[in-house]
Design a protein around this motif. Structure first.
Motif, PDB file in Angstrom:
ATOM      1  N   SER A  43      -2.541   1.251   1.720  1.00  0.00           N
ATOM      2  CA  SER A  43      -1.899   0.761   0.344  1.00  0.00           C
ATOM      3  C   SER A  43      -2.074  -0.852   0.076  1.00  0.00           C
ATOM      4  CB  SER A  43      -0.592   1.332   0.052  1.00  0.00           C
ATOM      5  OG  SER A  43       0.037   1.072   0.688  1.00  0.00           O
ATOM      6  N   TRP A  79      -0.306   7.989  -5.445  1.00  0.00           N
ATOM      7  CA  TRP A  79       0.918   7.638  -4.376  1.00  0.00           C
ATOM      8  C   TRP A  79       2.212   7.506  -5.279  1.00  0.00           C
ATOM      9  CZ3 TRP A  79       1.793   2.023  -2.659  1.00  0.00           C
ATOM     10  CH2 TRP A  79       2.849   2.000  -1.592  1.00  0.00           C
ATOM     11  N   ALA A  87       2.594   2.216   2.686  1.00  0.00           N
ATOM     12  CA  ALA A  87       2.677   3.777   2.909  1.00  0.00           C
ATOM     13  C   ALA A  87       2.837   4.292   4.173  1.00  0.00           C
ATOM     14  CB  ALA A  87       1.399   4.457   1.996  1.00  0.00           C
ATOM     15  N   TYR A 127       0.075   7.676   0.527  1.00  0.00           N
ATOM     16  CA  TYR A 127      -1.201   6.919  -0.439  1.00  0.00           C
ATOM     17  C   TYR A 127      -2.333   7.641  -0.149  1.00  0.00           C
ATOM     18  CZ  TYR A 127      -4.053   3.187  -2.243  1.00  0.00           C
ATOM     19  OH  TYR A 127      -4.849   2.339  -2.802  1.00  0.00           O
TER      20      TYR A 127
END
Length: 180
Positions: A60, A92, A109, A128
């Motif tokens: 992420s 996400w 994440a 994510y």
């Protein structure tokens, strides 16, 4: 009376474009504050760096946000979704981020802030889901919430998004287009 109707309609449109549209009705519309969302790696209207897609490290991206002080803020949520004329998906959802946190580093994440939770996204994965569609826009939306999201572990995505929508007091977005 006309101004109130226009305000309610404008807020409804704003929430509808927030990714939580199916869960907000006109009677629930409220005034929403603005959040400034930025990133050292992402630029509004520019391509998503390959590194944060399924063709890269799949981590992420870093995000930062700020707004006027909101004394009623209790937590923050982030929703990343894709939006194109042909399809939409949620990449996400990170929620119950402490209200004092105003940025996430790359790969958050994989190591989210203490006390936060991640929802099962459109793909069925928790965390994510790196974007893969090169021709889609991706929205990174940050929500300030007046309370923590209260859902059971493994709750359906729609339940989590409804909780976020119901508790939102401020919202901001950074949109990237396509993937490098």
């Amino acid at each position: 009376m006309g101004r109130i109707a226009v305000s309610v309609t404008a807020v409804g449109v704003a929430l509808a474009t927030s990714g939580c549209a199916p869960f907000i009705s006109r009677s629930e519309a409220k005034e929403i504050g603005q959040i400034n969302v930025s990133s050292p790696e992402l630029r509004e209207g520019e391509p998503l760096p390959r590194e944060y897609s399924c063709q890269g490290t799949q981590a992420s991206p870093p995000l930062r946000w700020s707004s006027e002080p909101l004394p009623q803020a209790r937590s923050t949520a982030i929703v990343v979704d894709s939006h194109s004329p042909s399809a939409s998906a949620v990449q996400w959802v990170l929620y119950n981020i402490p209200a004092t946190v105003t940025e996430l580093g790359p790969g958050a994440a994989d190591s989210p802030p203490d006390g936060s939770g991640q929802a099962r996204v459109t793909s069925g994965k928790v965390g994510y889901q790196p974007p893969c569609d090169r021709n889609t826009s991706y929205r990174f939306t940050v929500y300030t919430l007046q309370a923590k999201v209260q859902v059971k572990e493994g709750a359906p995505l729609s339940d989590v998004l409804k909780e976020i929508a119901d508790k939102t007091i401020a919202r901001g977005r950074l949109t990237v287009v396509h993937i490098e």
